[in-house]
Structures are given as structure tokens and as C-alpha cells.
Motif scaffolding. Structure first.
Motif, short mmCIF file in Angstrom:
data_model
loop_
_atom_site.label_atom_id
_atom_site.label_comp_id
_atom_site.label_asym_id
_atom_site.label_seq_id
_atom_site.Cartn_x
_atom_site.Cartn_y
_atom_site.Cartn_z
N GLU A 370 0.82 -1.21 0.00
CA GLU A 370 0.00 0.00 0.00
C GLU A 370 0.86 1.26 0.00
O GLU A 370 0.45 2.30 -0.51
N ARG A 371 2.06 1.17 0.55
CA ARG A 371 2.91 2.35 0.69
C ARG A 371 3.79 2.61 -0.53
O ARG A 371 4.14 3.76 -0.81
N LEU A 372 4.19 1.55 -1.24
CA LEU A 372 5.10 1.72 -2.37
C LEU A 372 4.56 2.62 -3.48
O LEU A 372 5.34 3.34 -4.12
N PRO A 373 3.26 2.65 -3.75
CA PRO A 373 2.77 3.58 -4.79
C PRO A 373 2.85 5.04 -4.38
O PRO A 373 2.82 5.93 -5.23
N THR A 406 0.37 -2.78 -12.17
CA THR A 406 0.79 -1.81 -11.15
C THR A 406 1.32 -0.51 -11.78
O THR A 406 1.96 0.28 -11.12
N ASP A 407 1.05 -0.32 -13.08
CA ASP A 407 1.53 0.87 -13.79
C ASP A 407 3.06 0.96 -13.73
O ASP A 407 3.63 2.03 -13.48
N ASP A 408 3.71 -0.18 -13.94
CA ASP A 408 5.19 -0.27 -13.97
C ASP A 408 5.83 0.22 -12.67
O ASP A 408 6.94 0.76 -12.67
N LEU A 409 5.14 0.00 -11.55
CA LEU A 409 5.65 0.45 -10.26
C LEU A 409 6.97 -0.27 -9.91
O LEU A 409 7.90 0.35 -9.38
N PHE A 459 -5.72 -3.59 -5.79
CA PHE A 459 -5.83 -5.00 -6.12
C PHE A 459 -6.33 -5.25 -7.54
O PHE A 459 -6.55 -6.37 -7.92
N ASP A 460 -6.57 -4.20 -8.32
CA ASP A 460 -7.10 -4.42 -9.66
C ASP A 460 -6.02 -4.96 -10.59
O ASP A 460 -4.87 -4.64 -10.45
#
Length: 460
Positions: A370-373, A406-409, A459-460
Motif C-alpha cells: 500500500e505504501r510503495l505507490p 501496477t503501472d510499472d511500479l 488489487f485491480d
């Protein structure tokens, strides 16, 4: 691969693996040498024999050396009772209640010494006041001592019923174990249904040995497992934790997982994850398999592995649906995630008693997702300094490898770790500009309508 493991070897003639006298395999007929065994274990056997007792090296150490594998442990079986063994060795200590053993300490090395066991009599099983079995047939106490022949017949698999005498350098084989080793075949001694009912963990041991040794499981040994898998629910959660570690941290966890699923043993161990495997089979299977494959590789490379990361992966596929359900009930995303994580771990601990020293890191790994984005300002550098960053980052890559968007996170964090200070500042500014643009677009789309409470989470 699974077809190879569940083989239909032609079994020996009926009763052939039930010997009252052993096949004696002399030194010239086998490859074992006493120098391959722990010198402390050999000295224990010699001392017990000198005191007038029967004593042998037994089980896994004999099996593994016949297969060219370095044993992790060296066990001794003897006619001496635990009290008699302790009287012979000052450095000995009796442990266990359900199954009394003696541990003899030589510095960091511990040699386990067990007294020959016998099967329980039918009278003992039928007496409810002193019964050693429960209503399902599971052994509750196992301190009925017997002869060497008795001991061989009550062992689980033929390949574990081999006794090596380092004095005469002979192998005593009561159950055709050498034959099965040569044919790379795992076979239970006795009636499989009865033996699994005595101790359902034998089903997990069958999977573990087949995966570790690359053995086929004889068809009569594998046949009852699916019907009896539910018996694992009766096993104490603390014991199942130890067995799951052996299954998944031995370097052969990926194939063990496939076998557990195929034999319907996974659901009694991880009910919520098994449900996720039914609901999202491709994603769940890929994520768990990849986590176990990564763990297997680390074991083979001699790198450390942590149960916390592995349990985080095993349970993660069950988490999104629970969190989203709570959000649908009006709980904000982050509290929903925390509540779902708490409930999931609490339920899992009723099946497998995961110690607190692992459940806390599991929560922290999940929390990092949850924090990494959230990387704006100084958050990115603060996250890098977090002691759980590496585990959280690795877990993010694992999710992406299973197909999560994850949008290339993961790539962003990979680049950020390798970047210089000025490059990192540019990355944060670029991120801020992109977020500002996205925010403007969202406001235009939402003009004239109220924003719904809650959110979709990650979670999507």
C-alpha cells in the motif's frame, strides 16, 4: 511431472515387504562406508552394542547415502529404553511425551536415539481409558516398545526401514527398501488407509519425500490420499507449521505445491488460499508457484530464506477479495486492508500455527504494498530506508510476475534504487507532473457528479 511422481510400479508380491527376518546386505553388496556417517552417531551405536543392546543407524541417513545425498541428521534406533540410553551418556536428555526420544548432545550436533517401537494391540486401541488412538485411528501416544522386527514394520515407508550396523557394516532390510530405492519408488509399509489414519501427516511426508527424492509414489500408497485429506484438520496446528516448513523450504517447494493441490491436501492446510485458487486459478497458481520457485532457487544457492515472505505469498491471493468486500461495506481502503489482513492471518493460524515472529513481518510486507505507490516528496527516500523495503519490493515484483497491473511500479522502484541523487529528484518531479496531469483529467471527468466514498485499493 506429476504423472511421473504418481507411478504405477508393479508392487512386490503380497506380503513381500512384511519380513520377519531381514534381507542382510553385506559390505560387498552396497556402497555405504562407516566413514560417511557422523562419527558421534557411530560411537553411540558402538557404545550401546558394547553395553549389550542392539543399536543401528536408521532411516533417512541410510536412505540418503544410498542415493548419494548428504544427510542432514543421523538417527539411531536401539533396544535400550530411553532411561537406559540416558544412563549410558551424561550428555543425553529425554524429550517428548507422545513419542519419547533421547537427544545426545555433542556441541552443536544432536544425535537422536529412539527405542524400537511396536504396533499397538487391538485391546489397547479399544480401551477408551488408556487408548493410544482417537476415534479416527490417529495415534495419540507411541511409547509401546518392541523388537527390531516390530520397529521395522511400524515405520512409514519402505525406504525408511533400513538399518545400518557400522560395526559389521551390513544393512538389514525388512521391507524391500533397497529394491524401492533402486526403482525410485515410495511405498507405505502396511495398509495405506490404516497407516494414514494412524498419522495423517504421513500424507504430507509422502509428498515431501516424492518431491525431494524425485520418486514415484506407488499407486496403492497414493490412492487413499484424496479421500483422507480432511484428516489433516485434526492435526495440531503447531505440528502442521513444522511440516509445512519442511515441505516448502527444502528446495523442492514448487513441485510439492503442485502435488498438494493435485492430491487435495492444499485445502486443509490453506483453506482461504484454496478458495482463491478456485476463484482466480491462473493468478493464484502463478503467484504461489513463482514464490516457491524463487525460494527453491535461493535454497539451492545457499541463500537465506524466510518463512514470513513465503507465507505472505501463500496467503496474499485470498486478501484482495476480503479487502474489497469490506470497502463495499463502507470501510476506507487502508483500514479495510488492515482488517482483512488481521482476520485472514487469525483464521490461518487456526490451521497452521504461524508464530508471531513471522505474522508481524507478513503484515509489514503486505503494508508495504500500500505504501510503495505513494512516492511523492520525501516518501520515496523514507521507504528506501525502511527495513522492510527490500521484502516489500521483492513482493511487488512477485505480484507483477503473476500478472497484476501496477503501472510499472516495480520498474520505477528498480530504476530509483540505481539512480543518483539528482536523477532521483528528477524522477520525483516527473512523478509529480504526471500526477498533476492525471488529477486535472479526473476532475474534468467527474464534473457535475459527486465522488463515491471509498476506493478500489491496489488489487485491480
Amino acid at each position: 511431472m506429476l504423472k511421473k511422481l504418481f507411478q504405477s510400479f508393479r508392487p512386490p508380491l503380497r506380503g513381500q515387504h512384511r519380513r520377519t527376518t531381514p534381507e542382510v546386505i553385506n559390505q560387498s553388496q552396497h556402497s555405504l562406508q562407516r566413514s560417511q556417517f557422523s562419527r558421534h552417531a557411530v560411537s553411540i551405536v558402538e557404545r550401546l552394542q558394547s553395553a549389550g543392546y542392539q543399536a543401528y543407524l536408521v532411516g533417512g541417513c541410510v536412505r540418503d547415502l544410498l542415493l548419494g545425498i548428504a544427510p542432514k541428521d543421523f538417527d539411531v534406533a536401539t533396544s535400550a529404553t530411553p532411561e537406559q540410553v540416558r544412563a549410558e551418556f551424561r550428555n543425553a536428555r529425554i524429550i517428548g511425551r507422545r513419542f519419547k526420544l533421547v537427544h545426545i548432545h555433542f556441541g552443536r550436533e544432536i544425535i537422536e536415539v529412539a527405542t524400537f517401537r511396536a504396533h499397538h494391540s487391538e485391546e489397547d486401541q479399544g480401551d477408551t481409558h488408556r487408548s493410544s488412538h482417537n476415534s479416527s485411528g490417529r495415534i495419540l501416544r507411541d511409547n509401546v516398545y518392541g523388537t527390531l522386527e516390530d520397529d521395522a514394520q511400524r515405520r512409514d515407508f519402505t525406504i525408511n526401514a533400513l538399518y545400518y550396523d557400522p560395526v559389521s557394516e551390513r544393512i538389514l532390510d525388512y521391507a524391500n527398501g533397497v529394491h524401492d530405492i533402486r526403482n525410485r519408488l515410495l511405498r507405505l509399509i502396511g495398509d495405506p488407509t490404516h497407516r494414514y489414519q494412524e498419522d495423517p501427516v504421513r500424507m504430507l511426508r509422502a509428498v515431501r519425500f516424492a518431491a525431494k527424492l524425485d520418486f514415484g509414489i506407488e499407486k496403492h500408497t497414493v490412492q487413499p490420499i484424496r479421500d483422507l485429506a480432511k484428516l489433516l484438520r485434526e492435526i495440531p496446528p503447531a505440528r502442521l507449521f513444522e511440516e509445512v516448513l519442511k515441505l516448502f523450504l527444502s528446495g523442492h517447494g514448487a513441485i510439492a505445491f503442485e502435488m498438494l493441490v493435485d492430491l487435495q491436501l492444499f485445502e486443509p492446510l490453506f483453506p482461504a488460499s484454496a478458495q482463491a485458487l478456485d476463484e482466480r486459478p491462473s493468478y493464484t497458481h502463478t503467484l504461489i508457484s513463482q514464490a516457491l520457485s524463487n525460494t527453491d532457487l535461493r535454497v539451492k544457492q545457499g541463500k537465506p530464506v524466510t518463512p514470513a515472505f513465503l507465507f505472505a505469498a501463500l496467503l496474499w491471493p485470498a486478501l484482495p477479495a476480503r479487502s474489497l468486500f469490506l470497502q463495499s461495506q463502507g470501510v476506507p481502503p487502508i483500514p479495510a486492508m488492515n482488517e482483512a489482513a488481521h482476520d485472514l492471518i487469525a483464521e490461518q493460524c487456526q490451521r497452521i500455527a504461524i508464530p508471531k515472529r513471522f505474522t508481524l513481518p507478513i503484515r509489514e510486507i503486505w503494508d508495504m504494498q500500500e505504501r510503495l505507490p505513494r512516492r511523492s516528496g520525501k516518501r520515496a527516500d523514507m521507504l528506501l530506508d525502511n527495513p522492510r523495503f527490500r521484502a516489500g519490493y521483492d513482493f511487488l515484483l512477485l505480484r507483477e510476475s503473476a500478472g497484476e497491473e501496477t503501472d510499472d511500479l516495480g520498474q520505477w522502484w528498480t530504476d530509483y534504487q540505481d539512480a543518483h541523487d539528482s536523477e532521483r529528484r528528477d524522477m520525483i518531479r516527473e512523478l509529480g507532473s504526471r500526477d498533476d496531469g492525471a488529477s486535472t483529467t479526473r476532475k474534468r471527468k467527474r464534473s457535475g457528479s459527486k465522488r463515491k466514498s471509498g476506493g478500489e485499493g491496489s488489487f485491480d
